[in-house]
Design a protein around this motif. Structure first.
Motif, PDB file in Angstrom:
ATOM      1  N   ASP A 174       0.835  -1.201   0.000  1.00  0.00           N
ATOM      2  CA  ASP A 174       0.000   0.000   0.000  1.00  0.00           C
ATOM      3  C   ASP A 174       0.877   1.261   0.000  1.00  0.00           C
ATOM      4  OD1 ASP A 174      -2.480   1.357   0.156  1.00  0.00           O
ATOM      5  OD2 ASP A 174      -1.967   1.852   2.253  1.00  0.00           O
ATOM      6  N   GLN A 175       1.920   1.248   0.814  1.00  0.00           N
ATOM      7  CA  GLN A 175       2.840   2.407   0.826  1.00  0.00           C
ATOM      8  C   GLN A 175       3.533   2.534  -0.527  1.00  0.00           C
ATOM      9  OE1 GLN A 175       4.881   1.062   4.377  1.00  0.00           O
ATOM     10  NE2 GLN A 175       4.257   2.893   5.502  1.00  0.00           N
ATOM     11  N   MET A 176       3.945   1.408  -1.096  1.00  0.00           N
ATOM     12  CA  MET A 176       4.658   1.443  -2.380  1.00  0.00           C
ATOM     13  C   MET A 176       3.777   1.992  -3.494  1.00  0.00           C
ATOM     14  SD  MET A 176       7.530   0.989  -3.772  1.00  0.00           S
ATOM     15  CE  MET A 176       7.829   1.430  -5.497  1.00  0.00           C
ATOM     16  N   SER A 177       2.476   1.823  -3.348  1.00  0.00           N
ATOM     17  CA  SER A 177       1.577   2.305  -4.411  1.00  0.00           C
ATOM     18  C   SER A 177       1.588   3.831  -4.500  1.00  0.00           C
ATOM     19  CB  SER A 177       0.155   1.781  -4.180  1.00  0.00           C
ATOM     20  OG  SER A 177      -0.381   2.425  -3.045  1.00  0.00           O
ATOM     21  N   LYS A 178       2.202   4.491  -3.516  1.00  0.00           N
ATOM     22  CA  LYS A 178       2.277   5.961  -3.558  1.00  0.00           C
ATOM     23  C   LYS A 178       3.671   6.453  -3.959  1.00  0.00           C
ATOM     24  CE  LYS A 178      -1.382   6.067  -0.253  1.00  0.00           C
ATOM     25  NZ  LYS A 178      -1.473   4.808   0.504  1.00  0.00           N
ATOM     26  N   VAL A 179       4.549   5.515  -4.276  1.00  0.00           N
ATOM     27  CA  VAL A 179       5.939   5.885  -4.602  1.00  0.00           C
ATOM     28  C   VAL A 179       6.150   5.841  -6.119  1.00  0.00           C
ATOM     29  CG1 VAL A 179       8.364   5.174  -4.328  1.00  0.00           C
ATOM     30  CG2 VAL A 179       6.788   4.997  -2.382  1.00  0.00           C
ATOM     31  N   VAL A 180       6.825   6.866  -6.632  1.00  0.00           N
ATOM     32  CA  VAL A 180       7.254   6.891  -8.040  1.00  0.00           C
ATOM     33  C   VAL A 180       8.744   6.565  -8.045  1.00  0.00           C
ATOM     34  CG1 VAL A 180       7.637   8.439 -10.028  1.00  0.00           C
ATOM     35  CG2 VAL A 180       5.540   8.664  -8.643  1.00  0.00           C
ATOM     36  N   LEU A 181       9.205   5.810  -9.033  1.00  0.00           N
ATOM     37  CA  LEU A 181      10.644   5.553  -9.161  1.00  0.00           C
ATOM     38  C   LEU A 181      11.177   6.309 -10.379  1.00  0.00           C
ATOM     39  CD1 LEU A 181      10.716   1.688  -8.516  1.00  0.00           C
ATOM     40  CD2 LEU A 181      11.135   3.549  -6.874  1.00  0.00           C
ATOM     41  N   ALA A 182      12.422   6.730 -10.283  1.00  0.00           N
ATOM     42  CA  ALA A 182      13.073   7.363 -11.435  1.00  0.00           C
ATOM     43  C   ALA A 182      14.399   6.652 -11.672  1.00  0.00           C
ATOM     44  CB  ALA A 182      13.296   8.847 -11.188  1.00  0.00           C
ATOM     45  N   TYR A 183      14.476   5.899 -12.783  1.00  0.00           N
ATOM     46  CA  TYR A 183      15.745   5.282 -13.147  1.00  0.00           C
ATOM     47  C   TYR A 183      16.573   6.321 -13.889  1.00  0.00           C
ATOM     48  CZ  TYR A 183      19.268   2.821 -15.798  1.00  0.00           C
ATOM     49  OH  TYR A 183      20.466   2.460 -16.361  1.00  0.00           O
ATOM     50  N   GLU A 184      17.693   6.693 -13.272  1.00  0.00           N
ATOM     51  CA  GLU A 184      18.553   7.722 -13.852  1.00  0.00           C
ATOM     52  C   GLU A 184      19.996   7.211 -13.883  1.00  0.00           C
ATOM     53  OE1 GLU A 184      16.755  11.844 -13.511  1.00  0.00           O
ATOM     54  OE2 GLU A 184      17.746  11.490 -11.614  1.00  0.00           O
ATOM     55  N   PRO A 185      20.426   6.655 -15.025  1.00  0.00           N
ATOM     56  CA  PRO A 185      21.833   6.244 -15.102  1.00  0.00           C
ATOM     57  C   PRO A 185      22.718   7.472 -14.871  1.00  0.00           C
ATOM     58  CG  PRO A 185      20.734   6.067 -17.266  1.00  0.00           C
ATOM     59  CD  PRO A 185      19.691   6.456 -16.282  1.00  0.00           C
ATOM     60  N   VAL A 186      23.610   7.379 -13.911  1.00  0.00           N
ATOM     61  CA  VAL A 186      24.395   8.561 -13.507  1.00  0.00           C
ATOM     62  C   VAL A 186      25.190   9.126 -14.689  1.00  0.00           C
ATOM     63  CG1 VAL A 186      26.208   9.360 -11.922  1.00  0.00           C
ATOM     64  CG2 VAL A 186      24.521   7.701 -11.133  1.00  0.00           C
ATOM     65  N   TRP A 187      25.660   8.237 -15.555  1.00  0.00           N
ATOM     66  CA  TRP A 187      26.463   8.652 -16.711  1.00  0.00           C
ATOM     67  C   TRP A 187      25.645   9.417 -17.750  1.00  0.00           C
ATOM     68  CZ3 TRP A 187      24.473   6.158 -21.004  1.00  0.00           C
ATOM     69  CH2 TRP A 187      23.735   5.005 -20.746  1.00  0.00           C
ATOM     70  N   ALA A 188      24.346   9.417 -17.612  1.00  0.00           N
ATOM     71  CA  ALA A 188      23.498  10.114 -18.597  1.00  0.00           C
ATOM     72  C   ALA A 188      22.950  11.430 -18.049  1.00  0.00           C
ATOM     73  CB  ALA A 188      22.346   9.207 -19.018  1.00  0.00           C
ATOM     74  N   ILE A 189      23.235  11.735 -16.780  1.00  0.00           N
ATOM     75  CA  ILE A 189      22.656  12.941 -16.185  1.00  0.00           C
ATOM     76  C   ILE A 189      23.513  14.156 -16.496  1.00  0.00           C
ATOM     77  CG2 ILE A 189      22.007  14.078 -14.028  1.00  0.00           C
ATOM     78  CD1 ILE A 189      21.295  11.384 -12.915  1.00  0.00           C
ATOM     79  N   GLY A 190      22.914  15.091 -17.215  1.00  0.00           N
ATOM     80  CA  GLY A 190      23.585  16.359 -17.511  1.00  0.00           C
ATOM     81  C   GLY A 190      24.785  16.205 -18.439  1.00  0.00           C
ATOM     82  N   THR A 191      24.913  15.054 -19.085  1.00  0.00           N
ATOM     83  CA  THR A 191      26.094  14.814 -19.922  1.00  0.00           C
ATOM     84  C   THR A 191      25.764  14.886 -21.405  1.00  0.00           C
ATOM     85  OG1 THR A 191      25.577  12.459 -19.939  1.00  0.00           O
ATOM     86  CG2 THR A 191      27.122  13.213 -18.241  1.00  0.00           C
ATOM     87  N   GLY A 192      24.470  14.915 -21.723  1.00  0.00           N
ATOM     88  CA  GLY A 192      24.077  14.860 -23.137  1.00  0.00           C
ATOM     89  C   GLY A 192      24.039  13.419 -23.654  1.00  0.00           C
ATOM     90  N   LYS A 193      24.550  12.463 -22.842  1.00  0.00           N
ATOM     91  CA  LYS A 193      24.490  11.043 -23.246  1.00  0.00           C
ATOM     92  C   LYS A 193      23.185  10.470 -22.717  1.00  0.00           C
ATOM     93  CE  LYS A 193      29.373  10.067 -22.753  1.00  0.00           C
ATOM     94  NZ  LYS A 193      30.290   9.735 -21.683  1.00  0.00           N
ATOM     95  N   THR A 194      22.428   9.844 -23.567  1.00  0.00           N
ATOM     96  CA  THR A 194      21.175   9.237 -23.110  1.00  0.00           C
ATOM     97  C   THR A 194      21.308   7.727 -23.234  1.00  0.00           C
ATOM     98  OG1 THR A 194      20.183  10.990 -24.388  1.00  0.00           O
ATOM     99  CG2 THR A 194      18.676   9.450 -23.375  1.00  0.00           C
ATOM    100  N   ALA A 195      20.692   7.019 -22.312  1.00  0.00           N
ATOM    101  CA  ALA A 195      20.611   5.568 -22.506  1.00  0.00           C
ATOM    102  C   ALA A 195      19.760   5.359 -23.758  1.00  0.00           C
ATOM    103  CB  ALA A 195      19.955   4.926 -21.293  1.00  0.00           C
TER     104      ALA A 195
END
Ligand code: PEP
Length: 255
Positions: free
Chosen positions: A157-178
Motif C-alpha cells: 500500500d505504501q509502495m503504491s504511492k511511490v514513483v521511481l526514477a531510473y537515472e543512469p548517472v552517466w546520462a545525467i547532464g552529460t548529453g548522453k542518453t541511454a
C-alpha cells in the motif's frame, strides 16, 4: 493503465522572477491531458512563488529534497510538513547528485520515504548506476541493491504511492542518453523486482520514470517503451520551449 509523469528538476537554477516566468510560459502553452501529469520541482526557496503561480492549474509542485524528521533542531533543513504547507505534491528523494555530493545513503532515502508518506507527499525515488558500474556488468545488481535498501520495509500500500526514477548517472547532464533499449532493459528489471517485493498488482501500477538527458528529440522513443512511464528532466526543464515538447511527446505516445 499507468499515467505518464513528466517532472522538471530545476536543481539549483533560476531566480525568483525567471522561475515564475517559466511557469507562465508553461501554463500559456500546456493543455491538460488525463494521461499525462506534469510537475515542476524548483529550489525550496522558490516553492512559495512557483506554487502561487501554479495555483489552480494542472501542473503539480514538487520539492527536490526533505529532511526525515517532522520538526526540531535541524539547522538549514526543511521538513515534509513544510513542503506540504507550501503546496507540494511530490518530493524527489535520493537524486544521484545528493547521493554523490552529500553522501546520501539508501538508509537515509528510506527514512525520507517514510517521512514523506506520513505527511502525504509522494516520493520520486531515484536510482541508477555509474558508468564504471555499467561497464563492469553490474547495472542490475546496483539498481536492485539501491531499490532494496531505499524501499526496505514498505508495504504494498505504501509502495503504491511511490514513483521511481531510473537515472543512469552517466546520462545525467552529460548529453548522453541511454538508448531506448538500454533504458527499457533496466525498467523491465526494476518491474520484475517490484513483483518479487510487492506483488504483481503493485508492480504493474508503479510509475517508473527515466531520467538522463531527456530532450524533445529522444522523448518520444523513450516514452514509447513498455516500462517507461515518464521522465525526470533536468537541463531541458529550465526553458519552456525545451520542456513543453517533452510534455507534448508524452501526450502523443500511445501504448
Ligand atoms: C536529473 O537531474 O534528474 C536529470 C535527468 O538531468 P538532465 O536531464 O539534465 O540529464
Amino acid at each position: 493503465m499507468r499515467k505518464f509523469l513528466i517532472a522538471g528538476n530545476w536543481k539549483m537554477n533560476l531566480l525568483r522572477d525567471s522561475s515564475v516566468a517559466l511557469v507562465h510560459g508553461l501554463l500559456d502553452e500546456l493543455k491538460g491531458d488525463p494521461n499525462v501529469e506534469v510537475a515542476v520541482c524548483p529550489p525550496s526557496v522558490y516553492l512559495h512563488d512557483v506554487g502561487a503561480a501554479l495555483r489552480g492549474s494542472q501542473i503539480a509542485l514538487g520539492a527536490q529534497n526533505m529532511y526525515p524528521a517532522e520538526e526540531g533542531a535541524f539547522t538549514g533543513e526543511v521538513s515534509g510538513k513544510m513542503l506540504v504547507d507550501l503546496g507540494c505534491k511530490y518530493v524527489i528523494l535520493g537524486h544521484s547528485e545528493r547521493r554523490t555530493l552529500m553522501g546520501e545513503t539508501d538508509a537515509q532515502v528510506n527514512a525520507k520515504i517514510y517521512a514523506a508518506l506520513k505527511c502525504e507527499l509522494l516520493p520520486i525515488v531515484c536510482i541508477g548506476e555509474t558508468l564504471e558500474q555499467r561497464e563492469a556488468g553490474n547495472t542490475s545488481k546496483v539498481v536492485r541493491d539501491q531499490l532494496r535498501g531505499s524501499l526496505a520495509g514498505l508495504t504494498a500500500d505504501q509502495m503504491s504511492k511511490v514513483v521511481l526514477a531510473y537515472e543512469p548517472v552517466w546520462a545525467i547532464g552529460t548529453g548522453k542518453t541511454a538508448s531506448p533499449a538500454q533504458a527499457e532493459e533496466v525498467h523491465a528489471d526494476i518491474r520484475l523486482l517490484l513483483v518479487e517485493l510487492f506483488g504483481e498488482a503493485t508492480a504493474s501500477k508503479t510509475v517508473i520514470q527515466y531520467g538522463g538527458s531527456v530532450k524533445a528529440d529522444n522523448a518520444m522513443e523513450l516514452l514509447g517503451q513498455p516500462n517507461i512511464d515518464g521522465a525526470l528532466v533536468g537541463g531541458a526543464s529550465l526553458k519552456a520551449e525545451l520542456f513543453l515538447p517533452i510534455c507534448l511527446a508524452a501526450q502523443k505516445v500511445k501504448k
